[in-house]
Design a protein around this motif. Structure first.
Motif, mmCIF file in Angstrom:
data_model
loop_
_atom_site.group_PDB
_atom_site.id
_atom_site.type_symbol
_atom_site.label_atom_id
_atom_site.label_comp_id
_atom_site.label_asym_id
_atom_site.label_seq_id
_atom_site.Cartn_x
_atom_site.Cartn_y
_atom_site.Cartn_z
ATOM 1 N N ASN A 76 9.217 6.073 1.377
ATOM 2 C CA ASN A 76 7.529 5.438 1.739
ATOM 3 C C ASN A 76 7.130 6.150 0.195
ATOM 4 O O ASN A 76 6.286 5.842 -0.747
ATOM 5 N N PHE A 77 7.516 7.747 -0.170
ATOM 6 C CA PHE A 77 6.418 7.939 -0.728
ATOM 7 C C PHE A 77 7.626 8.431 -2.551
ATOM 8 O O PHE A 77 6.786 9.216 -3.477
ATOM 9 N N ASP A 107 4.790 2.124 -10.290
ATOM 10 C CA ASP A 107 4.521 2.659 -8.608
ATOM 11 C C ASP A 107 4.075 3.791 -8.918
ATOM 12 O O ASP A 107 3.957 5.248 -9.060
ATOM 13 N N PHE A 114 3.712 6.531 -6.559
ATOM 14 C CA PHE A 114 4.539 7.326 -5.698
ATOM 15 C C PHE A 114 5.452 7.838 -6.939
ATOM 16 O O PHE A 114 6.591 8.708 -6.094
ATOM 17 N N ILE A 117 0.323 11.023 -4.520
ATOM 18 C CA ILE A 117 -0.087 9.917 -3.241
ATOM 19 C C ILE A 117 -2.012 10.376 -4.013
ATOM 20 O O ILE A 117 -2.639 10.624 -3.112
#
Lengths: 330, 489
Positions: free
Chosen positions: A180-181, A262, A264, A269
């Motif tokens: 996800n990150f 992106d 991340f 975040i």
């Protein structure tokens, strides 16, 4: 009958029976008896409009009663009768009714506005409380995880120094979050709530003034975060806008993260405020309403212009910053 | 690219359809595949080229009643297909996204129908096909949404969750699962709160009503159906500590219902929640005590198990919305609320997910409604945070995905039953009296929404009920009730 002078010393005139006050300017006291005679006389003469002080005086035949006395009393009598007249006079009644209604509406509006301000204030405190509580959960989770990882990984690098160290601290979390990150989702300790990471932000990070948190609800003035305090690591209230929060900071942060990359991947975040749309310059300009706080704005209440009092079931535009002046200063 | 896929699609289905002849023009046109479907009547012309929200698509489909016209494969040769291929081809270029979205919706519907008809092999095939199209982490809202629905349908197909088939959505290798799960849950929970008003709407509305009901009380007792991490009570405590009317800092007692297995969704246990709340309370000077009340294994609530104190104001708090596990068995909720009635609470606060009008659509109707509902949720998250794909993906994976699975499971289980209806209606019929939601409460809700995206609205559906909307879709409902005054003890 008007008796405004009840508390003045009086004396009864011997010959006329009139009651006069004993102060330098003697005023006649209109006793009930006298007034009845007055009313009789007026009635005889055909009503208060027809009667004149002279004629009344003649009809009443009371010694010591002067025209002056009668004039004023007759006037009062005429006015005293007036309310009865008003019932028949519609335009007068409407005007009074409208005025009365307008005043009441005004009062109602004032009351609502005041109440709304109260609600606003309370809402902010409640959101903060929730945020604080959330933070305590996150902290504990952090500590637990860090503890486990320390044990497991033989003591990885300690400290949660922003996201700069992200690779070091929580390898297990890395694994979990990788999908996800990218780099770790940090749960920074209480003192250090910079979620912004990545090299491009590190210098800005250090510029951010930090204050030590205290449990009575004052928040980190981690001003880079805008209203939403960053991502999973903070329990920050969405409502902390500090004085130094610059438009370009806010505008920059999402935009420099956004389109080209992106977010991340750079280890950041960022949960920006919802109305920030990185694609629209127009939006950025409108942010100045919310975020560009000038020193002149004080805590003397919400700018009413910005605070829409709408009877419709709609919320005030999010561009308004109802909490702007209710900032918690560290 | 799209065409290639469609051809493959067509090939897959030819073997399952009895009408293999393409009755329309000879070109390998996607329209042909619709024939096999017994395509619903779709007005392609009405599809706007602008990428509008997914939910509008579903809405327009539902308006046409298209979902319910779907004929089963193999049954029907005659397909009422009013789709003109010309329009199809023309529109496909401009509406590539929409087309794909519609295709996925149709596939989902077909899969759901196949499942309903116990045609497992067909359902399986459709789901395989779907998995090729969808992705839980990349792509548009509809692709991700469809991914979760596909996953949910897959689970239904296999009976219980898990199994041998490859799952689209992985939660990590097993041995890491617990720690990461907790970290994920926390992160997702925090993100959900920051990104949307779902959590705070219910909590704050309930809390404000509670505050107003207990202004003059010295002792307050709250029975919480699903306390989770207890975050709702932080703000209540803050408000109690700083209240100006009535006895200052009343004593607050919270009894949390605990279940045998909280399931994987909980972060920590009820005891931990109790400790946290106690710590927090002491940090702000709120007199507080925490209790736990166990539910039976079948989740029946026994009011006698509660410790009650004379003179305390009893509040029943029932949160059934995100991120609380929305799909507790109805029997559990029913036993709780009916048990609550016997206690004559001062106030009952209920927050639940709001379903749309189902009509008599049965399973398919509820399925479509669920699709509609979650598409609105996905849209709302995206609208607020267009660039935060990863954050949204986490929330979707950790919170929404399981919700979707739970929702479909419940719909499937109750598929032969009457529509269950709202709990607020149930409370009404049970004899609870509505409590008006105050101006201050409404005001708070509107202010709260003002902090988030424009698309959120508050709707007042009744004196005692407010609803959170996203655009035209109702999402959550908060309602306030009290015991009737003359009820016997």
């Amino acid at each position: 009958m008007n008796s405004h002078h009840d508390n003045r010393p009086m004396c009864v005139q011997p010959d006329s029976g009139l009651v006069l006050t004993t102060d330098p300017k003697p005023r006649l006291r209109w006793t009930v008896e006298l007034h009845d005679r007055f009313v009789d006389a007026v009635t005889q003469l055909g009503g208060p409009d027809k009667a004149t002080p002279k004629t009344i005086m003649r009809v009443m035949g009371v010694k010591g009663l002067t025209l002056y006395h009668l004039k004023s009393h007759l006037q009062k009598f005429r006015l005293g009768k007036q309310p009865h007249k008003e019932f028949n006079d519609h335009s007068m009644k409407d005007a009074v009714a409208h005025t009365w209604y307008a005043i009441r509406m005004q009062m109602e509006v004032q009351r609502r506005l005041h109440e709304q301000l109260e609600v606003q204030r309370h809402l902010q405190l409640r959101i903060e409380a929730q945020g604080k509580y959330m933070q305590s959960i996150l902290e504990r989770a952090c500590q637990t995880l860090a503890g486990e990882n320390m044990a497991a990984a033989g003591g990885a690098a300690g400290g949660y120094k922003g996201v700069g160290n992200h690779r070091g601290v929580l390898p297990h979390m890395d694994g979990a979050m990788k999908d996800n990150f990218g780099p770790t989702l940090n749960f920074p300790p209480f003192q250090d709530l910079n979620i912004y990471g990545g090299d491009q932000h590190l210098d800005i990070q250090h510029n951010v003034e930090r204050s030590s948190p205290s449990l009575d609800g004052h928040f980190m003035s981690n001003k880079r975060h805008g209203p939403y305090g960053g991502g999973g690591g903070t329990g920050k209230s969405p409502l902390i806008w500090s004085d130094e929060l610059r438009l370009q900071d806010l505008g920059m942060a999402p935009s420099c993260l956004g389109p080209q990359d992106d977010p991340f991947k750079t280890g950041v975040i960022q949960i920006g405020p919802p109305s920030i749309d990185t694609t629209g310059i127009g939006k950025l300009e409108s942010l100045s309403d919310i975020y560009d706080t000038k020193p002149g704005i004080s805590n003397d209440g919400i700018d009413e212009r910005k605070f829409e009092l709408s009877p419709k079931p709609e919320r005030p535009s999010p561009r308004r910053a109802p909490f702007q002046t209710e900032r918690m200063n560290p | 690219m799209a065409m290639a896929i469609d051809n493959a699609f067509e090939v897959d289905f030819c073997s399952y359809s009895t009408s293999t002849t393409t009755t329309t023009t000879a070109d390998e046109d996607p329209a042909c595949t619709w024939n096999h479907w017994g395509s619903p009547v779709v007005d392609w012309g009405s599809l706007s080229s602008e990428r509008d929200e997914f939910q509008d698509l579903i809405e327009s489909m539902m308006d046409d009643g298209t979902g319910f016209e779907l004929t089963r494969l193999g049954h029907d040769h005659e397909t009422s297909n009013s789709v003109s291929t010309d329009t199809m081809v023309a529109d496909e270029e401009t509406n590539g996204e929409d087309f794909k979205g519609l295709r996925m919706v149709h596939l989902l519907m077909a899969a759901a129908e196949a499942l309903m008809g116990a045609n497992k092999s067909l359902a399986r095939v459709i789901l395989v096909r779907l998995k090729e199209l969808v992705s839980p982490s990349d792509g548009t809202n509809m692709e991700r949404l469809a991914a979760y629905f596909t996953e949910a349908l897959q689970s239904l197909l296999e009976g219980s969750g898990g199994g041998h088939s490859k799952h689209l959505i992985t939660n990590g290798p097993q041995h890491h699962r617990d720690k990461h799960r907790e970290a994920d849950m926390l992160a997702a929970f925090q993100l959900l709160q920051d990104m949307s008003p779902y959590v705070k709407f219910g909590h704050f509305t309930a809390n404000q009503a509670i505050l107003e009901a207990v202004t003059h009380d010295r002792r307050i007792h709250i029975v919480d159906y699903d306390i989770m991490e207890g975050i709702q009570w932080a703000s209540l405590m803050q408000a109690l500590v700083s209240r100006k009317e009535g006895p200052p800092t009343p004593h607050l007692r919270i009894t949390a219902l605990s279940r045998g297995s909280n399931g994987w969704r909980s972060i920590g246990t009820i005891q931990e929640t109790g400790r946290r709340l106690t710590t927090f309370a002491s940090s702000i000077g709120q007199p507080f005590s925490f209790h736990q009340c166990r539910l039976d294994s079948d989740e029946t609530f026994r009011p006698s198990a509660l410790k009650l104190v004379r003179g305390e104001a009893l509040i029943i708090n029932c949160m059934l919305n995100l991120p609380h596990f929305s799909h507790r068995p109805p029997s559990s909720v029913a036993s709780f609320l009916s048990g609550a009635k016997t206690l004559n609470p001062r106030l009952v606060t209920l927050v639940e997910e709001e379903a749309g009008p189902i009509g008599d659509g049965g399973f398919m109707g509820r399925f479509m409604d669920s699709l509609h509902h979650y598409s609105a949720v996905f849209d709302s998250l995206e609208a607020g945070f267009p660039m935060q794909c990863r954050a949204r993906a986490l929330v979707e994976r950790v919170i929404l995905g399981p919700q979707i699975a739970g929702s479909l499971t419940q719909i499937y289980r109750n598929r032969n039953e009457e529509e269950s209806g709202r709990w607020s209606e149930w409370l009404d019929t049970m004899g609870f009296n509505p409590v008006s939601i105050s101006f201050a409460n409404h005001c708070q809700a509107k202010l709260l929404l003002g902090l988030f995206n424009d698309g959120y609205r508050v709707e007042e559906l009744a004196n005692n009920r407010v609803v959170l909307d996203w655009k035209s879709r109702r999402l959550l409902s908060a309602s306030i009730w009290t015991s009737p005054p003359d009820s016997d003890l």
